[in-house]
Design an enzyme around this catalytic site. Structure first.
Site, PDB file in Angstrom:
ATOM      1  N   LYS A  24       0.836  -1.211   0.000  1.00 41.08           N
ATOM      2  CA  LYS A  24       0.000   0.000   0.000  1.00 41.08           C
ATOM      3  C   LYS A  24       0.870   1.259   0.000  1.00 41.08           C
ATOM      4  CE  LYS A  24      -1.877   1.819   3.974  1.00 41.08           C
ATOM      5  NZ  LYS A  24      -1.642   3.266   4.036  1.00 41.08           N
ATOM      6  N   ASN A  25       1.857   1.291   0.892  1.00 40.37           N
ATOM      7  CA  ASN A  25       2.622   2.528   1.076  1.00 40.37           C
ATOM      8  C   ASN A  25       3.585   2.814  -0.068  1.00 40.37           C
ATOM      9  OD1 ASN A  25       1.223   2.883   3.375  1.00 40.37           O
ATOM     10  ND2 ASN A  25       2.952   2.569   4.788  1.00 40.37           N
ATOM     11  N   ARG A  94      -4.845   9.711   4.334  1.00 40.08           N
ATOM     12  CA  ARG A  94      -3.748  10.606   4.696  1.00 40.08           C
ATOM     13  C   ARG A  94      -2.838  10.881   3.492  1.00 40.08           C
ATOM     14  NH1 ARG A  94      -1.030  14.163   8.155  1.00 40.08           N
ATOM     15  NH2 ARG A  94       1.173  13.868   7.845  1.00 40.08           N
ATOM     16  N   CYS A 118      -6.297   7.545   8.968  1.00 42.10           N
ATOM     17  CA  CYS A 118      -6.500   6.940  10.288  1.00 42.10           C
ATOM     18  C   CYS A 118      -6.158   7.933  11.388  1.00 42.10           C
ATOM     19  CB  CYS A 118      -5.615   5.705  10.441  1.00 42.10           C
ATOM     20  SG  CYS A 118      -6.217   4.292   9.519  1.00 42.10           S
ATOM     21  N   ARG A 123      -1.719  14.680  13.096  1.00 45.32           N
ATOM     22  CA  ARG A 123      -0.875  14.379  11.930  1.00 45.32           C
ATOM     23  C   ARG A 123      -0.707  15.665  11.118  1.00 45.32           C
ATOM     24  NH1 ARG A 123      -2.435   8.421   9.629  1.00 45.32           N
ATOM     25  NH2 ARG A 123      -0.355   8.551   8.740  1.00 45.32           N
ATOM     26  N   PRO A 124       0.149  16.571  11.643  1.00 47.57           N
ATOM     27  CA  PRO A 124       0.332  17.857  10.967  1.00 47.57           C
ATOM     28  C   PRO A 124       1.010  17.702   9.606  1.00 47.57           C
ATOM     29  CG  PRO A 124       1.837  17.658  12.835  1.00 47.57           C
ATOM     30  CD  PRO A 124       0.993  16.426  12.830  1.00 47.57           C
ATOM     31  N   ILE A 125       0.933  18.764   8.774  1.00 48.53           N
ATOM     32  CA  ILE A 125       1.586  18.728   7.458  1.00 48.53           C
ATOM     33  C   ILE A 125       2.577  19.888   7.322  1.00 48.53           C
ATOM     34  CG2 ILE A 125      -0.232  17.444   6.257  1.00 48.53           C
ATOM     35  CD1 ILE A 125      -1.207  20.182   5.140  1.00 48.53           C
ATOM     36  N   ASP A 126       3.028  20.387   8.494  1.00 53.38           N
ATOM     37  CA  ASP A 126       3.942  21.533   8.480  1.00 53.38           C
ATOM     38  C   ASP A 126       5.223  21.268   7.687  1.00 53.38           C
ATOM     39  OD1 ASP A 126       4.252  19.682  10.640  1.00 53.38           O
ATOM     40  OD2 ASP A 126       5.720  20.999  11.561  1.00 53.38           O
ATOM     41  N   ASP A 308       3.958   0.692  12.047  1.00 51.75           N
ATOM     42  CA  ASP A 308       2.830  -0.010  11.418  1.00 51.75           C
ATOM     43  C   ASP A 308       2.753  -1.478  11.834  1.00 51.75           C
ATOM     44  OD1 ASP A 308       2.084   2.286  10.153  1.00 51.75           O
ATOM     45  OD2 ASP A 308       2.748   1.700   8.156  1.00 51.75           O
ATOM     46  N   ARG A 400      -8.850  -0.799   3.891  1.00 54.29           N
ATOM     47  CA  ARG A 400      -8.003   0.273   3.350  1.00 54.29           C
ATOM     48  C   ARG A 400      -6.639  -0.265   2.924  1.00 54.29           C
ATOM     49  NH1 ARG A 400      -6.698   4.856   6.924  1.00 54.29           N
ATOM     50  NH2 ARG A 400      -5.401   5.075   5.093  1.00 54.29           N
TER      51      ARG A 400
HETATM   52  C1  UD1 Z   1       3.735   6.957   6.455  1.00 52.32           C
HETATM   53  C2  UD1 Z   1       2.948   5.687   6.189  1.00 52.32           C
HETATM   54  C3  UD1 Z   1       2.328   5.163   7.483  1.00 52.32           C
HETATM   55  C4  UD1 Z   1       3.415   5.001   8.545  1.00 52.32           C
HETATM   56  C5  UD1 Z   1       4.241   6.264   8.694  1.00 52.32           C
HETATM   57  C6  UD1 Z   1       5.434   6.093   9.619  1.00 52.32           C
HETATM   58  C7  UD1 Z   1       2.156   5.953   3.933  1.00 52.32           C
HETATM   59  C8  UD1 Z   1       0.989   6.147   3.018  1.00 52.32           C
HETATM   60  N1  UD1 Z   1       1.893   5.972   5.238  1.00 52.32           N
HETATM   61  O1  UD1 Z   1       2.809   7.917   6.949  1.00 52.32           O
HETATM   62  O2  UD1 Z   1       1.716   3.906   7.206  1.00 52.32           O
HETATM   63  O3  UD1 Z   1       2.807   4.706   9.784  1.00 52.32           O
HETATM   64  O4  UD1 Z   1       4.746   6.680   7.411  1.00 52.32           O
HETATM   65  O5  UD1 Z   1       6.234   5.049   9.187  1.00 52.32           O
HETATM   66  O6  UD1 Z   1       3.267   5.735   3.487  1.00 52.32           O
HETATM   67  N2  UD1 Z   1       4.838  14.763  11.030  1.00 52.32           N
HETATM   68  C9  UD1 Z   1       4.793  16.101  11.406  1.00 52.32           C
HETATM   69  N3  UD1 Z   1       4.690  17.039  10.414  1.00 52.32           N
HETATM   70  C10 UD1 Z   1       4.627  16.719   9.089  1.00 52.32           C
HETATM   71  C11 UD1 Z   1       4.678  15.353   8.730  1.00 52.32           C
HETATM   72  C12 UD1 Z   1       4.788  14.394   9.729  1.00 52.32           C
HETATM   73  O7  UD1 Z   1       4.848  16.440  12.575  1.00 52.32           O
HETATM   74  O8  UD1 Z   1       4.534  17.623   8.241  1.00 52.32           O
HETATM   75  C13 UD1 Z   1       4.930  13.734  12.099  1.00 52.32           C
HETATM   76  C14 UD1 Z   1       3.675  12.841  12.142  1.00 52.32           C
HETATM   77  O9  UD1 Z   1       2.642  13.469  12.862  1.00 52.32           O
HETATM   78  C15 UD1 Z   1       4.196  11.595  12.798  1.00 52.32           C
HETATM   79  C16 UD1 Z   1       5.624  11.517  12.279  1.00 52.32           C
HETATM   80  O10 UD1 Z   1       5.962  12.821  11.791  1.00 52.32           O
HETATM   81  O11 UD1 Z   1       4.217  11.749  14.190  1.00 52.32           O
HETATM   82  C17 UD1 Z   1       5.804  10.493  11.176  1.00 52.32           C
HETATM   83  O12 UD1 Z   1       4.998  10.816  10.093  1.00 52.32           O
HETATM   84  P1  UD1 Z   1       5.361  10.462   8.580  1.00 52.32           P
HETATM   85  O13 UD1 Z   1       6.665   9.737   8.518  1.00 52.32           O
HETATM   86  O14 UD1 Z   1       5.224  11.692   7.767  1.00 52.32           O
HETATM   87  O15 UD1 Z   1       4.202   9.437   8.228  1.00 52.32           O
HETATM   88  P2  UD1 Z   1       3.215   9.448   7.010  1.00 52.32           P
HETATM   89  O16 UD1 Z   1       3.934   9.817   5.754  1.00 52.32           O
HETATM   90  O17 UD1 Z   1       1.973  10.186   7.356  1.00 52.32           O
END
Ligand code: UD1
Length: 419
Positions: A24-25, A94, A118, A123-126, A308, A400
């Protein structure tokens, strides 16, 4: 769909072999990456899960054509015309946030809203926004709508991530692959799915080096062409089925996946006392004997133990001797499966980031609900080792990420039905 349930009769050791589905990822960012390609993209081994269907809905909305034939997804981006993704499509997962980088790279602009997915805590996008701004995008947010433009184009630059975020690394790669000049990402996420995205993009004509390591170098190219690519196997699905074998004290073989891809968690099962044997492209697991706690498990970015896999491994250790302590460092709220496991007789105490599991001789079937994708799959594993019947509701979460968890568990001899 959301009204469906899994009915599982536990107590029968799993026995047999299955082929592991595509990841999936890996599939989700690669589907988004196809927006950057002129010409047709053929993705083999693409999992037919609700998240890939949601990705196809996004692509269709943008003007592209997607069609599945078994596990091959054909994508034609010739008529890509739209750069706006409506909120209801963004809310489906997400991963929709990576369309920000993909559309900026393909069209120099996009408008979308905050992604869904989920609930694992905030789960910020900063980091996504800051990184794309560094590449030259102008990003404005108003009332939840995000407007992105790159009037003077996207230009390569140096970006150091404060945390190796998977999605941010992918977004930068997607945005920078057709940028002017060179982009260097340091402290990039090192997950194997990042290397898979890079391999796909390079097959389409990109010039990316180092993906899968902490430093990724992207030399911008003018354009990308289509290609045929096979999605890597899903290592987290592998962890789920190994845990199901552990819970049921079974013996299984997972085909189409190399053990080297699963190094970050296979050692934990070995520490429990499982026999794990690697053949060319398959993993053989023997969990028939008495198993014990692997001690302490801390989730970390790759190559550390994957967050995961935490729920599935937690289900497994519920039935081992001794105490296992989890420390979840990646997501704030990733113990939502615990209440359901406790309802099934598990002894688990959550204190902040830690979860302390005291292994039990027996778990019991119960009526439980999936609370997220991997948590729901973990309940399936636990149910296979429980006495009696477990009914799992809200299985739309499981769908999913798993093509058909009941098909795979049935092939392994488990008593499972969807109702
Ligand atoms: C991806 C995976 C998810 C996995 C995760 C960690 C996909 C589709 N999903 O999610 O299955 O659990 O990696 O291995 O590939 N964060 C911030 N700001 C940001 C982005 C992230 O604070 O702008 C934080 C998140 O809240 C979290 C951490 O960084 O605490 C890890 O997130 P990230 O590695 O970005 O995970 P995803 O890409 O969402």
């Amino acid at each position: 769909m959301s009204g469906q349930k899994l009915i599982i009769k536990g107590g029968k050791p799993l026995n047999g072999e299955i082929k592991i589905q595509g990841a999936k990822n890996s599939a989700l960012p690669i589907i988004a990456a196809s927006l950057l390609c002129s010409g047709k993209v053929t993705l083999k081994n693409c999992p037919r899960i609700s998240d890939t269907y949601a990705s196809c809905r996004i692509l269709s909305h943008l003007g592209c054509r997607c069609s599945f034939s078994e596990n091959t997804l054909l994508i034609d981006t010739e008529n890509l015309c739209c750069t706006h993704i409506p909120d209801e499509l963004m809310q489906e997962m997400r991963s929709s946030i990576i369309y920000m980088g993909a559309l900026l790279g393909a069209k120099g602009k996009c408008s979308l809203s905050f992604p869904g997915g989920c609930q694992l805590g905030p789960r910020p996008i900063d980091m996504h926004i800051q990184s794309l701004k560094k590449l030259g995008a102008d990003i404005k947010e108003e009332h939840g709508e995000i407007e992105c433009t790159a009037l003077s184009g996207i230009s390569g630059t140096k970006i150091t991530l404060g945390y190796p975020s998977v999605g941010t690394t992918e977004n930068i790669m997607l945005c920078a692959v057709t940028a002017k000049g060179k982009t260097v990402i340091t402290n990039a996420a090192r997950e194997p799915e990042i290397a898979d995205l890079s391999a796909f993009l390079n097959k389409c004509g990109a010039k990316i080096k180092g993906a899968g390591s902490g430093t990724v170098v992207i030399n911008g190219v003018k354009e990308l062409h289509g290609c045929e690519y096979s999605i890597m196997p899903d290592r987290i699905a592998a962890a789920t089925y190994i845990s199901a074998a552990v819970c049921s004290r079974g013996e299984i073989a997972l085909k189409g996946i190399e053990a080297s891809l699963c190094e970050s968690f296979l050692s934990v099962y070995e520490q429990m006392g499982c026999g794990i044997y690697a053949f060319d492209d398959s993993i053989y697991v023997n969990a028939e004997k008495k198993l014990h706690s692997p001690g302490k498990i801390m989730t970390l970015p790759h190559p550390g133990f994957p967050t995961d896999a935490q729920p599935a491994v937690m289900a497994a250790v519920c039935r081992t001797d001794g105490i296992t302590i989890f420390e979840e460092t990646v997501f704030e709220d990733r113990y939502r499966h615990v209440d359901a496991l406790v309802k099934m007789g598990a002894d688990i105490k959550v204190v902040g980031k830690a979860a302390v599991v005291t292994g039990q001789k027996t778990l019991y079937g119960a009526k439980v609900a999936a609370s997220d994708l991997r948590g729901g799959a973990a309940l399936t594993a636990a149910a296979l080792g429980a006495e009696g019947i477990t009914e799992i509701s809200k299985i739309c979460y499981i769908d999913r990420g798993y093509e058909s968890i009941e098909r795979d568990i049935s092939l392994l001899g488990g008593d499972i039905k969807r109702k």
